[in-house]
Design an enzyme around this catalytic site. Structure first.
Site, PDB file in Angstrom:
ATOM      1  N   ASP A 118      47.010  47.336  13.391  1.00  0.00           N
ATOM      2  CA  ASP A 118      46.313  48.050  14.456  1.00  0.00           C
ATOM      3  C   ASP A 118      46.374  49.557  14.221  1.00  0.00           C
ATOM      4  OD1 ASP A 118      45.795  45.649  15.604  1.00  0.00           O
ATOM      5  OD2 ASP A 118      47.238  45.842  17.248  1.00  0.00           O
ATOM      6  N   GLN A 119      47.520  50.022  13.736  1.00  0.00           N
ATOM      7  CA  GLN A 119      47.691  51.457  13.496  1.00  0.00           C
ATOM      8  C   GLN A 119      46.724  51.954  12.429  1.00  0.00           C
ATOM      9  OE1 GLN A 119      51.643  52.603  12.375  1.00  0.00           O
ATOM     10  NE2 GLN A 119      51.211  54.784  12.388  1.00  0.00           N
ATOM     11  N   PHE A 156      43.874  50.551  11.559  1.00  0.00           N
ATOM     12  CA  PHE A 156      42.523  50.500  12.119  1.00  0.00           C
ATOM     13  C   PHE A 156      42.268  51.723  12.996  1.00  0.00           C
ATOM     14  CE2 PHE A 156      39.387  49.465  15.314  1.00  0.00           C
ATOM     15  CZ  PHE A 156      38.392  48.806  14.593  1.00  0.00           C
ATOM     16  N   SER A 168      11.773  30.157  30.819  1.00  0.00           N
ATOM     17  CA  SER A 168      12.864  29.346  31.333  1.00  0.00           C
ATOM     18  C   SER A 168      12.711  27.918  30.820  1.00  0.00           C
ATOM     19  CB  SER A 168      12.862  29.363  32.861  1.00  0.00           C
ATOM     20  OG  SER A 168      11.624  28.876  33.349  1.00  0.00           O
ATOM     21  N   LEU A 169      13.814  27.183  30.830  1.00  0.00           N
ATOM     22  CA  LEU A 169      13.788  25.789  30.398  1.00  0.00           C
ATOM     23  C   LEU A 169      13.649  24.866  31.598  1.00  0.00           C
ATOM     24  CD1 LEU A 169      16.653  25.670  27.740  1.00  0.00           C
ATOM     25  CD2 LEU A 169      14.203  25.813  27.330  1.00  0.00           C
ATOM     26  N   GLU A 185      23.288  22.121  22.274  1.00  0.00           N
ATOM     27  CA  GLU A 185      24.144  23.298  22.416  1.00  0.00           C
ATOM     28  C   GLU A 185      24.706  23.355  23.830  1.00  0.00           C
ATOM     29  OE1 GLU A 185      22.025  26.920  20.587  1.00  0.00           O
ATOM     30  OE2 GLU A 185      20.436  25.425  20.858  1.00  0.00           O
ATOM     31  N   LYS A 231      25.450  24.982  27.226  1.00  0.00           N
ATOM     32  CA  LYS A 231      24.747  26.010  27.996  1.00  0.00           C
ATOM     33  C   LYS A 231      25.793  26.944  28.611  1.00  0.00           C
ATOM     34  CE  LYS A 231      21.084  26.514  31.439  1.00  0.00           C
ATOM     35  NZ  LYS A 231      21.764  27.487  32.304  1.00  0.00           N
ATOM     36  N   ASP A 252      27.343  29.787  30.759  1.00  0.00           N
ATOM     37  CA  ASP A 252      26.946  30.302  32.065  1.00  0.00           C
ATOM     38  C   ASP A 252      27.112  31.820  32.063  1.00  0.00           C
ATOM     39  OD1 ASP A 252      26.012  30.169  34.618  1.00  0.00           O
ATOM     40  OD2 ASP A 252      27.906  29.570  35.529  1.00  0.00           O
ATOM     41  N   ARG A 273      16.772  39.570  30.427  1.00  0.00           N
ATOM     42  CA  ARG A 273      15.641  38.660  30.590  1.00  0.00           C
ATOM     43  C   ARG A 273      14.612  39.203  31.577  1.00  0.00           C
ATOM     44  NH1 ARG A 273      13.651  34.716  33.796  1.00  0.00           N
ATOM     45  NH2 ARG A 273      12.606  32.988  32.749  1.00  0.00           N
ATOM     46  N   GLU A 299      23.490  34.724  24.975  1.00  0.00           N
ATOM     47  CA  GLU A 299      24.079  34.795  26.303  1.00  0.00           C
ATOM     48  C   GLU A 299      25.247  35.769  26.291  1.00  0.00           C
ATOM     49  OE1 GLU A 299      23.179  32.764  30.031  1.00  0.00           O
ATOM     50  OE2 GLU A 299      22.285  32.636  28.037  1.00  0.00           O
ATOM     51  N   TYR A 338      27.225  35.091  22.696  1.00  0.00           N
ATOM     52  CA  TYR A 338      26.906  34.003  21.772  1.00  0.00           C
ATOM     53  C   TYR A 338      25.403  33.994  21.530  1.00  0.00           C
ATOM     54  CZ  TYR A 338      31.424  31.522  21.661  1.00  0.00           C
ATOM     55  OH  TYR A 338      32.727  31.153  21.452  1.00  0.00           O
ATOM     56  N   LYS A 375      17.176  20.810  22.002  1.00  0.00           N
ATOM     57  CA  LYS A 375      15.961  21.359  21.396  1.00  0.00           C
ATOM     58  C   LYS A 375      15.551  20.495  20.202  1.00  0.00           C
ATOM     59  CE  LYS A 375      17.696  26.060  22.279  1.00  0.00           C
ATOM     60  NZ  LYS A 375      18.196  27.295  21.640  1.00  0.00           N
ATOM     61  N   LYS A 407      21.808  19.738  33.213  1.00  0.00           N
ATOM     62  CA  LYS A 407      22.816  20.428  34.018  1.00  0.00           C
ATOM     63  C   LYS A 407      23.822  19.406  34.550  1.00  0.00           C
ATOM     64  CE  LYS A 407      22.489  24.300  35.160  1.00  0.00           C
ATOM     65  NZ  LYS A 407      21.583  24.995  36.090  1.00  0.00           N
ATOM     66  N   CYS A 462      50.625  40.458  61.624  1.00  0.00           N
ATOM     67  CA  CYS A 462      50.903  40.220  60.209  1.00  0.00           C
ATOM     68  C   CYS A 462      51.877  39.048  60.070  1.00  0.00           C
ATOM     69  CB  CYS A 462      51.494  41.471  59.575  1.00  0.00           C
ATOM     70  SG  CYS A 462      52.006  41.234  57.853  1.00  0.00           S
ATOM     71  N   CYS A 513      55.355  40.671  58.633  1.00  0.00           N
ATOM     72  CA  CYS A 513      56.191  41.652  59.328  1.00  0.00           C
ATOM     73  C   CYS A 513      55.933  41.734  60.823  1.00  0.00           C
ATOM     74  CB  CYS A 513      56.028  43.032  58.691  1.00  0.00           C
ATOM     75  SG  CYS A 513      54.406  43.783  58.987  1.00  0.00           S
ATOM     76  N   CYS A 570      47.096  44.623  57.524  1.00  0.00           N
ATOM     77  CA  CYS A 570      48.367  45.026  58.113  1.00  0.00           C
ATOM     78  C   CYS A 570      48.554  46.508  57.825  1.00  0.00           C
ATOM     79  CB  CYS A 570      49.519  44.220  57.520  1.00  0.00           C
ATOM     80  SG  CYS A 570      51.142  44.840  58.013  1.00  0.00           S
ATOM     81  N   CYS A 592      56.106  46.531  55.343  1.00  0.00           N
ATOM     82  CA  CYS A 592      55.656  45.150  55.165  1.00  0.00           C
ATOM     83  C   CYS A 592      56.102  44.654  53.791  1.00  0.00           C
ATOM     84  CB  CYS A 592      54.134  45.070  55.294  1.00  0.00           C
ATOM     85  SG  CYS A 592      53.482  43.387  55.206  1.00  0.00           S
TER      86      CYS A 592
END
Length: 705
Positions: free
Chosen positions: A35-36, A38, A84-85, A115, A117, A119, A138, A176, A226, A291, A315, A409, A412, A427, A433
């Protein structure tokens, strides 16, 4: 004169090396360098670009961290519409889809690609000569928002492609943008601590992140991408599966879960396999996209008005369960927000056993008309957060007890308050508290704040329960209490050594993280960084008014009022003094920026609207670097209102009422020294700014319009 060609070659070599290391790390999980090392390469590139900004590459790896401020997103027309599908929740519909494909291809052999899907948010990326040049949402399928600066911050997304077979000079990648589940959980945990409404699902979180105006904030959200298709004006590949393999070879992230299916039966096997297995993934999914693989056959099948005939999305139905509501608990967060949580009879749901569900706030309980003993329907919001969606009223017991939201509360006993415009009861007992005190300690030692090695949330919580630590300042007294520490169970000599070393190391944590760690309401990481950079010390920040703070970029009125109130409390001032005595960093180290000039000394400005050539933050920096002051409100003492497009009419009317000069972006620039004028020119010369610089009684200046 420097040799620009040599510098350009050096920039190119550094960029290519860093692009390669990013690909190895984020795509292949290979760490070729430390890391250093880089960070050193990245710092070298940043320094070179700072010295030669005109030679900086548009897709430099330094763009990953963000920083671009966008006050509005331009739009762009999609070269290839983002249709859209068609959706289905039925396996019978999938068989009918297969029959239509078979008929449309007149009996010719065909295969599918299946594939997952993801979200997330559909995105179209354009690559020209191997370089990322544009990212567009989109939108309505025909036109979308250009969010290139934001997508450049996605670390798994290559800014420059790796050479590969048949790589087109100009093509689009569809895919996506999504938020990984661990990042989503972390974000929601932070929102819950701050008393903010929880985000329903990672899709909403990703969508909201892409709409943020500051790309540095987008970078902090750790979005991922992706790819799922490649589009060109001509044909470069014979099949969709070949295009997916090529995208991977170019360095683009493609989920390795896709499969080729020779028959509809194999498609259904894929659907059944992932019905449960998908819950093991670190990404939210809601279905399967199927597809036709051969691209010529896709052309043969064609499109309807809204969707392709060669693809369909299956779905998964939202999983729901019915179980009994046994109790409601009320959690008190760091900011005093009281959140109700339903205690349920355990029930399997979406790959886990659900025992509790969020009820959000009193409004939600009332809306659902919940009663103890009810049989309730539970779903996972976006298949992530369990929530109650309804009540089986037919099964309601006759003795079901209406839920009475507490007026005091639960921790308390302090009477709860519900600030106007807020959904949560709170509260107000900030100093007494226990859950609030404990949560603030856990926040102070958390990874993004002081990150004290050996003192995690569990340990600091234990010290709190034992009465050893009540405030962050008490942490710095622990090393002197070593004889007491060694008597505690499960805390050996080595653990105590690590704890003391971690406490000592925390004194070197930079001021912005200390400020974040104080747990001031609404002051998150980004706001803490902005306030620290602007005021540079805790003393200057404590002396600032809410009006002053509101003028700091990305702070605003609500945050400023909360922060000013926090600093006015005697207990908090005492805390700061104890932290100062302990040696905690309470100021920004290093040299302060050198003012460009004192041309605007003694003048105050309000900036409002959207500007053509500069962001509001850039204009604020120009003003302050030339001696001026930014404020958040218009008064008769104001020197200038700098007006851009879409400025609210109320501000203009108020400025006119006080006779405050209203100037444009160009007129503000005329007030600043030019490249060959470092100090204000004497009055009466040709170099005198064309606009009047108020010297006394700025509120009495006539409007310039």
């Amino acid at each position: 004169m420097p040799d620009n060609s040599a510098i350009q070659s050096q920039l190119q070599a550094l960029a290519e090396r860093l692009h390669h290391l990013n690909h190895q790390y984020y795509q292949l999980d290979i760490s070729e360098v430390s890391d250093q090392e880089f960070d050193q390469l990245l710092a070298e590139l940043q320094a070179l670009e700072a010295a030669h900004p005109e030679l900086a590459l548009p897709n430099s790896p330094t763009r990953r961290v963000g920083g671009t401020i966008t006050k509005q997103f331009p739009t762009a027309v999609h070269r290839f519409p983002m249709l859209s599908l068609g959706n289905t929740y039925s396996e019978d519909d999938l068989r009918e889809f297969d029959e239509r494909v078979q008929k449309g291809l007149e009996g010719a052999p065909y295969a599918y690609v299946c594939e997952l899907k993801i979200d997330g948010v559909a995105m179209s990326l354009r690559y020209e000569h191997g370089q990322l040049t544009q990212g567009v949402t989109r939108g309505d399928g025909t036109r979308g928002d250009v969010v290139t600066a934001n997508v450049r911050t996605i670390k798994t997304l290559p800014l420059a492609l790796r050479p590969g077979p048949e790589q087109p000079d100009d093509f689009e990648v569809r895919g996506e943008v999504f938020m990984p589940l661990p990042v989503f959980d972390e974000l929601n945990a932070e929102r819950e601590q701050n008393g903010e409404a929880l985000l329903a699902n990672p899709r909403n979180a990703a969508s909201g992140t892409l709409k943020l105006q500051n790309s540095a904030q987008v970078a902090a959200r750790k979005l991922r991408f992706y790819a799922y298709s490649l589009l060109t004006p001509g044909r470069h590949f014979a099949s969709h599966s070949a295009a997916l393999e090529a995208l991977s070879q170019y360095g683009l992230p493609v989920s390795d879960t896709w499969r080729r299916a020779a028959t509809i039966e194999e498609v259904l096997e894929f659907v059944h396999y992932w019905a449960k297995k998908r819950f093991d993934l670190p990404v939210a999914t809601d279905g399967i996209v199927i597809k036709v693989d051969n691209l010529r056959q896709q052309d043969q099948l064609g499109y309807t008005a809204k969707s392709p005939r060669w693809a369909i999305a299956y779905k998964y139905p939202a999983e729901a369960a019915r179980t009994r509501l046994n109790d409601v608990l009320y959690n008190v967060g760091r900011t005093g927000a009281v959140t109700p949580v339903a205690v349920l009879t355990p029930v399997p749901l979406a790959g886990t056993v659900v025992k509790r569900a969020t009820l959000h706030n009193a409004n939600q309980i009332e809306l659902l008309d919940l009663r103890l003993g009810d049989l309730v329907y539970v779903e996972k919001g976006g298949e992530i957060i369990p929530k109650i969606t309804g009540v089986d009223l037919a099964a309601r017991p006759a003795d079901a007890v209406p839920i009475q939201y507490p007026t005091a509360c639960p921790a308390c006993g302090t009477p709860l308050l519900r600030p106007e415009g807020e959904a949560h009861f709170r509260c107000p007992n900030e100093r007494g508290c226990p859950p609030q005190l404990k949560a603030r300690l856990e926040h102070y030692v958390s990874r993004k704040a002081l990150n004290i090695d050996g003192l995690g949330a569990e340990t600091v919580g234990r010290f709190f329960e034992l009465g050893m630590v009540k405030t962050p300042a008490d942490i710095y007294d622990l090393p002197a209490r070593r004889p007491e520490l060694v008597t505690l169970e499960r805390l050996g000599e080595k653990s105590i050594d690590n704890l003391i070393a971690g406490i000592e190391a925390s004194k070197q944590v930079p001021f912005p993280r200390v400020l974040f760690g104080l747990g001031i309401r609404y002051v998150g990481e980004t706001v803490a960084q902005k306030l620290a950079a602007h005021y540079r010390s805790i003393d200057a920040l404590m002396a600032a008014t809410a009006e002053d703070m509101a003028a700091v970029p990305e702070v605003g009125g609500v945050i400023a009022v909360a922060a000013a109130h926090w600093f006015q409390q005697p207990e908090n001032r005492e805390l700061i003094e104890r932290l100062r005595q302990a040696g905690v960093q309470l100021e920004v180290t290093g040299e302060a920026p050198v003012p460009a000039s004192d041309r605007l000394a003694g003048l105050t400005f309000v900036i409002s609207g959207v500007f053509e050539h500069h962001s509001r933050e850039e204009l604020q920096q120009l003003i302050t670097s030339n001696g001026g002051k930014i404020t958040g409100s218009i008064s008769k003492k104001l020197s200038y209102l700098v007006a851009g497009d879409n400025m609210g009419p109320a501000k203009r009317e108020k400025a006119l009422g006080f006779k405050v000069p209203i100037i444009s972006e160009a007129e503000l620039m005329a007030l600043l020294p030019t490249a060959d004028t470092e100090a204000p020119a004497p009055a009466g010369t040709d170099e005198t700014p064309k606009l009047p610089l108020p010297v006394a009684g700025p509120g009495q200046q006539a409007s310039l319009f």
